[in-house]
Structure formats: C-alpha cells, structure tokens
Design an enzyme around this catalytic site. Structure first.
Site, PDB file in Angstrom:
ATOM      1  CE  LYS A 123      -1.785   2.190   3.328  1.00  0.00           C
ATOM      2  NZ  LYS A 123      -1.997   2.569   4.596  1.00  0.00           N
ATOM      3  CG  ASP A 141      -6.461   3.919   2.953  1.00  0.00           C
ATOM      4  OD1 ASP A 141      -8.123   3.912   2.295  1.00  0.00           O
ATOM      5  OD2 ASP A 141      -6.634   4.964   2.664  1.00  0.00           O
TER       6      ASP A 141
END
Ligand code: SF4
Length: 215
Positions: A123, A141
């Site tokens: 991420k 997220d």
C-alpha cells in the site's frame, strides 16, 4: 452482496472523477524523501497530524542522509505525537540507512525496491507511486476498503484482493480514483455516521452501510 455491473461501475467512476478529478493528497511534501516519510507516518494517523509532525521533523532531518545519521531516540522524540511512534522511528531509521547504503542516497521509485525498505508494504509503495509519479496504481487503505465494499465494487476479504478488484473494475485513472475514494471515505462515506442522506452522490449504488474492514 451483488457485484456492480459494468454499466454501474462506469457511472460510479464517472461520478468520482467529476467530484474529485482535481484532488491531490492532503500530505504536504517537497521531495520524494519527504513524501515517503509522510506516507510511512500516516499509517493509523491523520494527514493533518502528519503535516504538523513533518514540519519539525524535516527541519531537524532535511535529507535522507541526515535521517540515516540520526538515532531511533532522536527520530522518536521528533514524531512522538504520532501513533506507534517507536516502531515508526525504527522503520524510518532503517529505511534511511538502507537508502544511503544500497540506493546511493536516492529514494528508489520502483515497486520492488520500495518494498525492500523498512516500513514500506504494497500500500505504501503504491501510494508513493501514485502521488509522486502519478502512475496508474490503486492502493487500498481503510477508507478505500470500506467504500469499495459498501458500493459493491469488491467483496474480497483482504486489501490486496480488493486492490485487484478495483484495478480490474476501473482499469484507468486509478491514481485519481484512489484519491477520490480516500476523500469520499474520509468526509462522506465515513466509518461511523456516514452522510448518506445529506451528502452522498452514490447512494443509488450503495449495497450496505456496514463498516467493512480488511481481514
Ligand atoms: S449511502 Fe452512505 S454508506 Fe452508502 S455509499 Fe453513500 S455514504 Fe456510503
């Protein structure tokens, strides 16, 4: 939960781009070093708080070399109002020392090298490539995960699988759509008390108001 049709996905994409097409990250940065540090700090911490912390942090440690020559204690004292500051201080020092030792002091810009740095997972690497390089990547997220599930764009259990679903669904303009879903989740489709009736411009596609979280 029913997955959205191609036609619906195209309409959701269109509305996100209309609403957030010019949106950029709320993190403040002036270089690739500053952006990477800010993203590492932003895990479980608001962008607003990170921006306050990084003002002092970058004044004290303006380069990756300065951070590499620092210590866990010094970094921890500079970021102590951030959640998990001890762990983040360890990661930041290890990241900076790795960049100096193995990348000639330049923050790497490719996914594999970024992911070799402490504190940088998929991420974080994708958010860096989206924000600094404007590349066609999705990053998931907590906000993107929740909104993707509420809108029926994914029913995957993990953030990585959700990222795959969104990448396949949207195909293009992923960087802007990532930012759009972060802002939509942060300010409208909030975890608690989402603004369904007053603000939501996608309510006609909503499949659930549950607070989805990655496994
Ligand atoms: S209707 Fe509410 S829960 Fe559904 S997408 Fe809109 S803000 Fe989110």
């Amino acid at each position: 939960m029913k997955k959205q049709s191609k036609k619906n996905i195209a309409e959701i994409k269109k509305r996100f781009l209309e609403r957030y097409g010019a949106a950029t990250t709320e993190l403040e940065f002036a270089s690739d070093y500053e952006l990477l540090v800010a993203i590492i700090l932003s895990a479980q911490c608001t962008d607003k708080r990170v921006n306050i912390i990084t003002k002092g942090l970058f004044a004290a440690l303006p380069t990756v070399e300065a951070m590499a020559d620092s210590s866990v204690e010094e970094i921890a004292s500079l970021i102590k109002s951030c959640s998990y500051f001890n762990n983040k201080a360890k990661n930041l020092l290890a990241m900076a020392q790795n960049v100096v030792a193995n990348f000639g002091g330049s923050i790497p810009h490719d996914e594999a090298s970024l992911k070799s740095l402490a504190g940088v997972g998929q991420k974080t690497a994708h958010v860096f490539m989206i924000e600094f390089l404007h590349q066609n990547y999705m990053a998931v997220d907590t906000h993107v995960f929740r909104t993707a599930h509420r809108l029926g764009l994914s029913s995957a259990k993990t953030a990585v699988k959700t990222e795959e679903d969104l990448t396949k669904a949207y195909m293009s303009e992923l960087a802007v759509l990532h930012q759009a879903m972060v802002l939509f989740g942060r300010y409208i489709c909030k975890a608690k008390n989402p603004l369904c009736d007053s603000e939501c411009f996608l309510a006609d596609f909503c499949q659930s108001r549950s607070n989805f979280k990655p496994a």
